[in-house]
Structure formats: structure tokens, C-alpha cells
Design a protein around this motif. Structure first.
Motif, PDB file in Angstrom:
ATOM      1  N   PRO A 231       0.801  -1.237   0.000  1.00 32.64           N
ATOM      2  CA  PRO A 231       0.000   0.000   0.000  1.00 32.64           C
ATOM      3  C   PRO A 231       0.828   1.279   0.000  1.00 32.64           C
ATOM      4  CG  PRO A 231      -0.984  -1.603   1.480  1.00 32.64           C
ATOM      5  CD  PRO A 231       0.332  -2.179   1.040  1.00 32.64           C
ATOM      6  N   ASP A 232       2.099   1.201   0.470  1.00 33.38           N
ATOM      7  CA  ASP A 232       2.941   2.396   0.438  1.00 33.38           C
ATOM      8  C   ASP A 232       3.876   2.422  -0.775  1.00 33.38           C
ATOM      9  OD1 ASP A 232       4.487   0.313   1.310  1.00 33.38           O
ATOM     10  OD2 ASP A 232       5.334   1.344   3.046  1.00 33.38           O
ATOM     11  N   GLY A 233       3.614   1.551  -1.763  1.00 31.55           N
ATOM     12  CA  GLY A 233       4.313   1.640  -3.037  1.00 31.55           C
ATOM     13  C   GLY A 233       5.600   0.861  -3.150  1.00 31.55           C
ATOM     14  N   ILE A 234       5.896  -0.040  -2.229  1.00 30.68           N
ATOM     15  CA  ILE A 234       7.129  -0.824  -2.259  1.00 30.68           C
ATOM     16  C   ILE A 234       6.869  -2.164  -2.938  1.00 30.68           C
ATOM     17  CG2 ILE A 234       8.993  -1.815  -0.876  1.00 30.68           C
ATOM     18  CD1 ILE A 234       8.768   1.245  -0.769  1.00 30.68           C
ATOM     19  N   ARG A 235       7.801  -2.614  -3.794  1.00 34.02           N
ATOM     20  CA  ARG A 235       7.632  -3.910  -4.448  1.00 34.02           C
ATOM     21  C   ARG A 235       7.552  -5.026  -3.418  1.00 34.02           C
ATOM     22  NH1 ARG A 235      11.158  -1.597  -8.282  1.00 34.02           N
ATOM     23  NH2 ARG A 235      12.970  -2.430  -7.208  1.00 34.02           N
ATOM     24  N   SER A 236       6.563  -5.894  -3.582  1.00 31.51           N
ATOM     25  CA  SER A 236       6.339  -6.979  -2.620  1.00 31.51           C
ATOM     26  C   SER A 236       7.133  -8.237  -2.960  1.00 31.51           C
ATOM     27  CB  SER A 236       4.849  -7.336  -2.583  1.00 31.51           C
ATOM     28  OG  SER A 236       4.442  -7.912  -3.820  1.00 31.51           O
ATOM     29  N   GLY A 237       7.650  -8.306  -4.189  1.00 31.25           N
ATOM     30  CA  GLY A 237       8.328  -9.528  -4.624  1.00 31.25           C
ATOM     31  C   GLY A 237       7.402 -10.461  -5.374  1.00 31.25           C
TER      32      GLY A 237
ATOM     33  N   TYR B  91      -2.256  -3.035  -5.473  1.00 30.50           N
ATOM     34  CA  TYR B  91      -1.456  -1.853  -5.778  1.00 30.50           C
ATOM     35  C   TYR B  91      -0.403  -2.232  -6.814  1.00 30.50           C
ATOM     36  CZ  TYR B  91      -3.567   0.579  -1.820  1.00 30.50           C
ATOM     37  OH  TYR B  91      -4.451   1.185  -0.967  1.00 30.50           O
ATOM     38  N   HIS B  92      -0.173  -1.352  -7.775  1.00 31.32           N
ATOM     39  CA  HIS B  92       0.771  -1.628  -8.853  1.00 31.32           C
ATOM     40  C   HIS B  92       1.289  -0.295  -9.400  1.00 31.32           C
ATOM     41  CE1 HIS B  92      -3.160  -0.987 -10.684  1.00 31.32           C
ATOM     42  NE2 HIS B  92      -2.533  -0.595 -11.782  1.00 31.32           N
TER      43      HIS B  92
ATOM     44  N   ASP C 225      16.825   2.112  -7.405  1.00 35.08           N
ATOM     45  CA  ASP C 225      16.736   2.412  -5.984  1.00 35.08           C
ATOM     46  C   ASP C 225      17.637   1.469  -5.196  1.00 35.08           C
ATOM     47  OD1 ASP C 225      15.367  -0.021  -5.969  1.00 35.08           O
ATOM     48  OD2 ASP C 225      13.392   0.901  -5.749  1.00 35.08           O
ATOM     49  N   LYS C 226      17.670   1.659  -3.893  1.00 38.03           N
ATOM     50  CA  LYS C 226      18.543   0.842  -3.049  1.00 38.03           C
ATOM     51  C   LYS C 226      18.201  -0.638  -3.146  1.00 38.03           C
ATOM     52  CE  LYS C 226      20.171   3.852   0.620  1.00 38.03           C
ATOM     53  NZ  LYS C 226      20.283   4.003   2.073  1.00 38.03           N
ATOM     54  N   GLU C 227      16.898  -0.920  -3.171  1.00 39.57           N
ATOM     55  CA  GLU C 227      16.464  -2.310  -3.200  1.00 39.57           C
ATOM     56  C   GLU C 227      16.999  -3.019  -4.435  1.00 39.57           C
ATOM     57  OE1 GLU C 227      12.289  -4.877  -3.391  1.00 39.57           O
ATOM     58  OE2 GLU C 227      12.283  -2.707  -3.668  1.00 39.57           O
ATOM     59  N   GLU C 228      16.867  -2.363  -5.588  1.00 38.11           N
ATOM     60  CA  GLU C 228      17.357  -2.989  -6.814  1.00 38.11           C
ATOM     61  C   GLU C 228      18.869  -3.191  -6.760  1.00 38.11           C
ATOM     62  OE1 GLU C 228      17.756  -2.371 -11.645  1.00 38.11           O
ATOM     63  OE2 GLU C 228      16.733  -0.845 -10.451  1.00 38.11           O
TER      64      GLU C 228
ATOM     65  N   GLY D  96      15.637  -2.219 -19.322  1.00 37.63           N
ATOM     66  CA  GLY D  96      14.531  -1.875 -18.455  1.00 37.63           C
ATOM     67  C   GLY D  96      14.258  -2.931 -17.413  1.00 37.63           C
ATOM     68  N   LYS D  97      14.757  -4.135 -17.603  1.00 36.56           N
ATOM     69  CA  LYS D  97      14.548  -5.168 -16.607  1.00 36.56           C
ATOM     70  C   LYS D  97      15.357  -4.841 -15.358  1.00 36.56           C
ATOM     71  CE  LYS D  97      11.840  -7.731 -19.115  1.00 36.56           C
ATOM     72  NZ  LYS D  97      10.418  -7.824 -18.783  1.00 36.56           N
ATOM     73  N   LEU D  98      14.738  -5.039 -14.214  1.00 35.33           N
ATOM     74  CA  LEU D  98      15.444  -4.805 -12.965  1.00 35.33           C
ATOM     75  C   LEU D  98      16.681  -5.680 -12.906  1.00 35.33           C
ATOM     76  CD1 LEU D  98      12.481  -4.625 -10.443  1.00 35.33           C
ATOM     77  CD2 LEU D  98      13.823  -2.749 -11.349  1.00 35.33           C
TER      78      LEU D  98
END
Length: 772
Positions: free
Chosen positions: A16-22, A36-37, A338-341, A376-378
Motif C-alpha cells: 500500500p505504500d508503493g514498495i515492491r512486494s516480490g 497496488y501496482h 533504488d537501493k532495493e534494486e 529496463g529489466k530490474l
């Protein structure tokens, strides 16, 4: 993307806060379940006409068929990135291909609605991009994707906003007075502001810097060293180009554009004048908020942007974009990473590749070739060494430094210049950093990639800079005291014994009179630096310090003394003096070399403080050097190694210096670290607020406060405790009411925030080298 392909499209499910869930799901299931997407919205705005480009959605669309909508839009497919999606959607839907620098990420908008009798639930995070054109693209230049778009048209932005406000049935609904109003408000601010108001605002920003001519005496240099100096200054000018690019990809084009426009009006003159101080469109003294917008930026031409040939049309003229909020990763990483990627990608690398990815002298890039299906792929990232990324400029600078080395008469200067030239080409800076530490020359040169403050994402990547000066032998010999007692200071640091290092190398101290600087010298000017930042060299050889005495004196005279007269209680003003200010500056730099560097984390890993603290490292390390520097001064004073008169003057001078540094802004490492110290000592009673914007030192309490904070920060570094560092900064690195009152008084009497140097030597030195 056609309708059948669209149904088979998978989307990343977001929290809901916009973070990828996996997790990912088919697009129709995402909308059926209300997950959410992510999606992108691309708006094309035309400056000359004040119009937005709209597209009419195809009648077959499963949402808002046949209605007028955004210029181009689409879902971010699972694993794709936002920016590449934006470029692709524009290409696929309208047949227009533009480079990434045409796209400005304006804001993120959460769109929520339910349509089609509850069968289509939209919980969509939209990355809203703005493409700013000078002139409209001819309508017959567009190639429309029939499954998505049935027509396009231009419409005045104010007319369009009014249609949305009235909820006209022919247009896809958007909340004009809420979240999506940011689009129209951004256009209004860029093109509707009174020019006189902008002139006044920019002049006020510029007035915070006082122009100072930095004089340099070069008489007495041998002919060879003087020639080496001229070549080196030219090499330093070349590195300035690299730093501009490190700040932001389109930054060099912005500088050239502003310079070309500077004589057209008073506003254009002020834009360029303030740019020369900040070296970017973001104001250092305003928490890196933009003082320019993409509307002020350089015009670029994309000649083959359209698939169709249109007679007598040269191509798309667009404004080179930059974000309103400075990207924390600057231009060291892809804009949409981003940091996660990064961390997920790093986990797939070998140990050697990980070291390179997090190293000082590499950038992380994503291929830009749009037709490549992998783009474009993560995690589709690659490591590029500085020697490759900046090869054009580094080759030129290396050639100049080799010529400088050939000309130099002083052996250690010759060695340094040639070693640094080789480092530019090989990307291995180890030998050149050793040569810099061992430099013993009348001409003092610091040149290369060093500081990591600009990388606010991780604090990994080094920016190019140069400081060139003449050694002050008398002052250097007087200050050898500090380097002789580094191990003793280490042994007595207020932290647990298991964290203390043995064999700390004495830090050489070089005091110079600055002749020229370039590169990462934006905004407030540095008075000293301790290098290298490479923890391997610090561990094996220690570090060295350079103090810029003429810059320190200018700051004290023009900034710190006037601050003291406003912010220090009258009975203590006389205790603010240059000797104490300068001595603490030296001790600050020495204290970068003691305390934790290479550490063993609580879970047993070998690491470094920098790697563990990441983006908060710079602020914590600056605070450590400051506060431990105060502790060290009192330690040396107790041993009779410093004059007793410093016992009061060092604290009062430090207090006045707090206001000077915090005014740099709380997004700048020195300002943030200084606010942490000031607010801590004030809370603990070492500083006293008199309620009128003035402060004093409580000499009976301040030493204990300094030692306690030193202990807290040293433990954070020794354990690599990032969470504790973040908590400390959240609580204390803030602008309190007491600070705001003091700053208000400083504004009332118009005390400058910092100096803006110009270098007299450039007019006097007979440069024997050419930049070209």
C-alpha cells in the motif's frame, strides 16, 4: 502493446505504500483484486503555445474507452523500470523516440477508483513524467498505435485543467484540486511567475555569498615547478567538466546554455552567477532545492525522434530535464534505480564484483538502447570504471599532468603528477594516493576523485576535485604537534579498548595558501581536508591533512566574527579568535585519522564504517571529527602541549562555528553533523540559550558534554550501528526554534553565509600550457 498482449502482461504487486512486494500477477487479476501496482504517465508540454498533448483512448480499451487522456501512459510490467517504460510507451503509442534526458519525473500520484460495475479496481502508483518541448511536434509526425490510441490533439493547459475541474464527460477524470493538481501548479510556477520576483529571489540567494579575491604568492618557485603549476591548473579545469557530469547527466549542457544566455537579461545573469557557485541547478544552502527548473534548461534536438518523415521539420526540440528534488544517487547510478534494486543485484555478484560495485571509482549504468528487449529489466545493471566513463576528459587531464611531471623540478611533485596521470588511465589510485601523502614540495597539489558526499544514496562514489596551492612552511612546522600525538590520542579515546587501533600512523599536516580549486568545490568552501578516503591506505599508512590557511582566515574575518557579534553572549564575544578556530580545524582533520575505520561487526563480519553506515556515514564522520577534535584539544591542553588560554576560546569559537556550518543546510554533511553536536550540547547544558538568539558556553559543563557525545558517536562507528546513527541524526540534526531565532538575527544584519572566491593567480601566472 496490443489488447491480447496486455491481458497476458504481468505486473509487480506493490505494498500500500508503493514498495515492491516480490510478487507479480497478470494485469487483469491485479485490477480484479484491487492490488497496488505501478504505471507511468508521460505529459508532453509545449512552451511556445502553452499546450499539452492529449491522446484519445481506443474504443477497445478496458478502462475509459474513447476518452481524451494523458499524452502517453502504461503499466510498468513486472521487472521493468519506470523510466524505460515511459520511453517505450511514448514510442509504442505515438511513434516518438526520445532520450532519457527529455523525461523529468515530476511527482508520484496514487490514483484510486472503481469502474466497470466494480470489475476494474484501480490502485495505481503513477510516476508522472513531463517532457518539455520548445515547439509542437506536427500532428502528422505521430504514428498511432491503433489498439491504444485513436487520435491526438493539443489543448491549452488552463483550458484542460478547467475541463477536468468540471468533470467533462469526454475526458478521463483526474483530481485537479488534489494530487494531480501538481502538474498544473508546476506549469504555473514555471511560466506564470513575475520575472522581477525571480530576480529578487535569486539576488537574495546570491547575496548569502560574499565575493573574496584569493591572493597567491608564487615568487620563489623554480622555473620548472612554475611550469608544472600552470599545466596542473589546466588539468584541474578539465576535471571540472567531469564533476558537472557527476552531479547530473545534463548538467554540462545546462552550464553552457546558461553562459550563452547570461547577457540577455538581469534574470539570466543571476541564473548563471548562482550556477557558478552551486555548479548545478540545486542550491546547496537550501537543502539542495532547485532554484532553476527544466524550463530554464538547455534546448536539445532529437533529429530522428519520429518514425514518419515530415517535410521541413528538423526534429523534436526539447529541454534537457533535471528533477526539482536532487537525486540522491546523482549521476553515479541509473536515475530509476533504488537501493532495493542495487542490493538485490549486488547479491548476484562475486566478491570481487561487489567490491567494484561499491568502490569509489566506478559508476553503475543501465544500457540505453531502447529496442533491446532486456533493457529496463530490474537488475540489468553493469559496472563501468571511471577511466572508461570519463575517458575523454581523463585522457586530456592525464596528458597535461604528464607534461607537468616532466616540467617539475621537485622529485616528489614529479612523482605525484605522473602517478596521478597514470591513475586517471588505469583506474587504480593506490600508488598516486601514497605519492600524495609523501608529497614534499613548494607546490601542493590535490587532484582526483576523493569525497563521497554527492553520493547521498550510499556514500560510495567519489567526486573529482582539485586544490592547488603554495606550501606555508612556517605554519606547517608550527603544527606538527598534532601528527606526533595521534597514537596517544587513539589510546585515550573515550571508547572501549577493544575498538582502539595500534600502530596509528602520524598524519602529515601541510598548511597551504590556496591558488586555485575546481571540481567538487560547490557552495560553501572547504577550509581543510583529510585524505585519502581509501580505508586500505588509512589502515596501512595513515592519512594526511591539508589546511587552507588563507581560506580559513577569510571565513573567520568575513563570516565567523560577524556571527559571534550576533549569536554569542556579549561577555564571551572576545573569546572567539582565529587561533582557536584554526587550531580546531587542524584537530578536526587529524581526528578523521583516528577512531574506527576497518571494523568487525557484531555478527563477526569484517567491514568498514563507511560500508556499514552508507548514506549517513558522511554526517556521522564529520560530527565525529568535530567533537572528538574538541575532546583532543582539551586532552593536549591538559598535557601542557597547547596554551592554557585556549581552554575558553576553543569552546566559544566552536560555538560560533556551529552557526556558520548549520547555515550550510541540514542536507549537507557538515551542517547536519554540526546541528547534531550543537543540539546535543545545548540539551545537556554545555551551551546556554539566553532566549534572545544569543548563546554562551557553560565552562563547567561543556567538557563533559563533549566527551559523552564523543563516546556515543565512536561506539556507533565501532559497531557499524546504522540504526543508532539514524536515530541520533533524527533526534538532534534538526533546526530547533533556538537555531531559527539565531538565524533570523543573522539575516537581519545580513551576515554572509560563506565566501565566493575568485583566484588572482589566474591573472598573474604566465600559463605555459594550453587547455586544448
Amino acid at each position: 502493446m496490443g489488447e491480447e498482449e496486455s491481458l497476458a502482461e504481468s505486473l509487480d504487486v506493490l505494498s500500500p505504500d508503493g514498495i515492491r512486494s516480490g510478487r507479480s500477477k497478470l494485469r487483469h487479476l491485479v485490477h480484479a483484486d484491487g492490488d497496488y501496482h505501478g504505471a507511468v504517465h508521460v505529459w508532453i508540454y509545449v512552451e511556445s503555445t502553452g499546450e499539452l498533448l492529449l491522446q484519445k483512448r481506443a474504443d477497445r480499451k478496458d478502462s475509459w474507452p474513447g476518452l481524451w487522456d494523458i499524452s502517453s501512459a502504461g503499466h510498468i510490467s513486472a521487472g521493468d523500470t519506470s523510466l524505460i517504460t515511459a520511453r517505450r510507451e511514448l514510442q509504442e503509442e505515438l511513434g516518438i523516440t526520445l532520450p532519457s534526458e527529455a523525461f523529468e519525473l515530476l511527482f508520484v500520484y496514487l490514483q484510486q477508483c472503481v469502474i466497470n460495475d466494480g470489475k476494474f479496481i484501480n490502485n495505481e502508483y503513477n510516476d508522472v513524467y513531463l517532457v518539455t518541448l520548445v515547439e509542437p511536434i506536427p500532428l502528422d509526425a505521430f504514428s498511432l498505435q491503433e489498439s491504444e490510441v485513436s487520435a491526438v490533439k493539443y489543448i491549452g493547459w488552463k483550458e484542460y485543467a478547467e475541463l477536468l475541474r468540471k468533470q467533462d464527460a469526454g475526458y478521463v477524470p483526474y483530481e485537479v484540486d488534489g494530487g494531480y493538481g501538481e502538474l498544473f501548479s508546476a506549469i504555473q510556477k514555471r511560466y506564470g511567475l513575475d520575472q522581477n520576483a525571480r530576480v529578487g529571489a535569486l539576488q537574495n540567494q546570491l547575496d548569502r555569498y560574499i565575493p573574496v579575491t584569493v591572493k597567491g604568492e608564487i615568487t620563489g618557485l623554480s622555473k620548472g615547478d612554475a611550469l608544472a603549476l600552470s599545466y596542473t591548473i589546466h588539468a584541474a579545469k578539465v576535471l571540472d567538466h567531469i564533476f558537472l557530469e557527476q552531479e547530473w547527466r545534463t548538467n554540462p549542457a545546462l552550464k553552457l546554455w546558461l553562459e550563452k544566455q547570461a547577457e540577455k537579461s538581469e534574470l539570466d545573469r543571476l541564473k548563471f552567477a548562482y550556477y557558478l557557485i552551486n555548479k548545478s541547478p540545486w542550491s546547496v544552502l537550501d537543502e539542495n532545492c532547485a532554484y532553476l527548473t527544466t524550463a530554464d534548461s538547455a534546448v536539445q534536438l532529437a533529429k530522428n525522434a519520429a518514425q514518419k518523415d515530415v517535410p521541413s521539420w528538423a526534429g523534436v526540440q526539447y529541454k534537457a530535464a533535471f528533477p526539482v528534488s536532487k537525486s540522491p544517487g546523482a549521476n553515479f547510478y541509473p536515475r530509476d534505480m533504488d537501493k532495493e534494486e542495487f542490493n538485490q543485484w549486488k547479491a548476484t555478484l562475486s566478491k570481487e564484483e561487489q567490491d567494484s560495485a561499491t568502490g569509489f571509482f566506478t559508476v553503475i549504468r543501465r544500457p540505453e538502447d531502447l529496442p533491446d528487449e532486456k533493457v529496463g529489466k530490474l537488475h540489468h545493471l553493469k559496472i563501468v570504471p571511471y577511466s572508461e566513463e570519463y575517458s575523454l576528459f581523463l585522457t586530456k587531464a592525464a596528458d597535461l599532468l604528464h607534461k607537468a611531471g616532466d616540467a617539475a623540478d621537485t622529485p616528489s611533485l614529479q612523482r605525484l603528477l605522473k602517478a596521478k596521470a597514470n591513475a586517471f588511465l588505469t583506474n587504480d589510485y593506490y600508488d598516486s594516493d601514497i605519492a600524495w601523502m609523501e608529497l614534499d614540495s613548494p607546490v601542493d597539489v590535490t587532484i582526483g576523485p576523493y569525497e563521497t558526499y554527492t553520493d547521498a544514496l550510499f556514500g560510495y562514489k567519489a567526486t573529482f576535485e582539485a586544490f592547488i596551492g603554495i606550501r606555508d612552511d612556517e605554519a606547517t612546522s608550527q603544527l606538527a604537534l598534532f601528527s606526533k600525538h595521534l597514537q596517544e590520542l587513539e589510546d585515550n579515546l573515550p571508547m572501549a579498548s577493544e575498538y582502539k587501533s595500534k600502530g596509528v600512523s602520524a598524519s602529515p599536516i601541510r598548511v597551504i595558501r590556496l591558488l586555485f580549486n575546481s571540481g567538487d568545490v560547490k557552495g560553501p568552501q572547504t577550509v581543510a581536508f583529510n585524505l585519502p578516503n581509501d580505508d586500505r591506505i588509512v589502515k596501512e599508512h595513515g592519512s594526511a591533512m591539508v589546511i587552507l590557511k588563507n581560506i580559513s582566515q577569510a571565513k573567520f574575518d568575513y563570516i565567523l566574527l560577524p556571527i559571534a557579534k550576533v549569536c554569542i553572549e556579549s561577555s564571551q564575544i572576545e573569546n572567539a579568535d582565529f587561533e582557536s578556530f584554526f587550531t580546531h580545524t587542524i584537530c578536526h582533520e587529524c581526528c578523521h585519522g583516528i577512531g574506527p575505520h576497518g571494523i568487525i561487526t557484531p555478527d563477526g563480519r569484517e567491514s568498514t564504517v563507511r560500508l556499514e553506515l552508507q548514506e549517513v556515514y558522511s554526517a556521522i564522520e564529520e560530527a565525529k571529527a568535530d567533537i572528538v577534535g574538541l575532546w583532543a584539544l582539551h586532552f593536549l591542553l591538559d598535557k601542557g602541549l597547547l596554551p592554557k588560554r585556549l581552554e575558553k576560546t576553543m569552546y566559544v569559537s566552536f560555538l560560533a562555528g556551529c552557526f556558520r556550518s548549520i547555515r550550510f543546510g541540514l542536507k549537507e554533511a557538515h551542517g547536519k553533523g554540526q546541528a547534531l553536536q550543537f543540539n546535543w550540547i545545548l540539551e545537556k547544558g554545555g551551551f546556554v540559550s539566553h532566549g534572545n538568539g544569543s548563546f554562551s558556553v557553560d565552562y563547567s559543563r561543556v567538557r563533559e558534554c563533549v566527551e559523552d557525545l564523543s563516546q556515543v558517536i565512536l561506539k556507533i562507528e565501532a559497531t557499524g550501528d546504522k540504526a543508532a546513527a539514524q536515530a541520533l541524526l533524527r533526534k538532534y540534526a534538526i533546526l530547533t526554534p533556538q537555531l531559527q531565532q539565531a538565524f533570523s538575527h543573522l539575516e537581519d544584519v545580513q551576515v554572509p553565509v560563506d565566501i565566493a572566491p575568485s583566484f588572482e593567480v589566474l591573472n598573474e601566472l604566465n600559463l605555459g600550457a594550453s587547455e586544448s
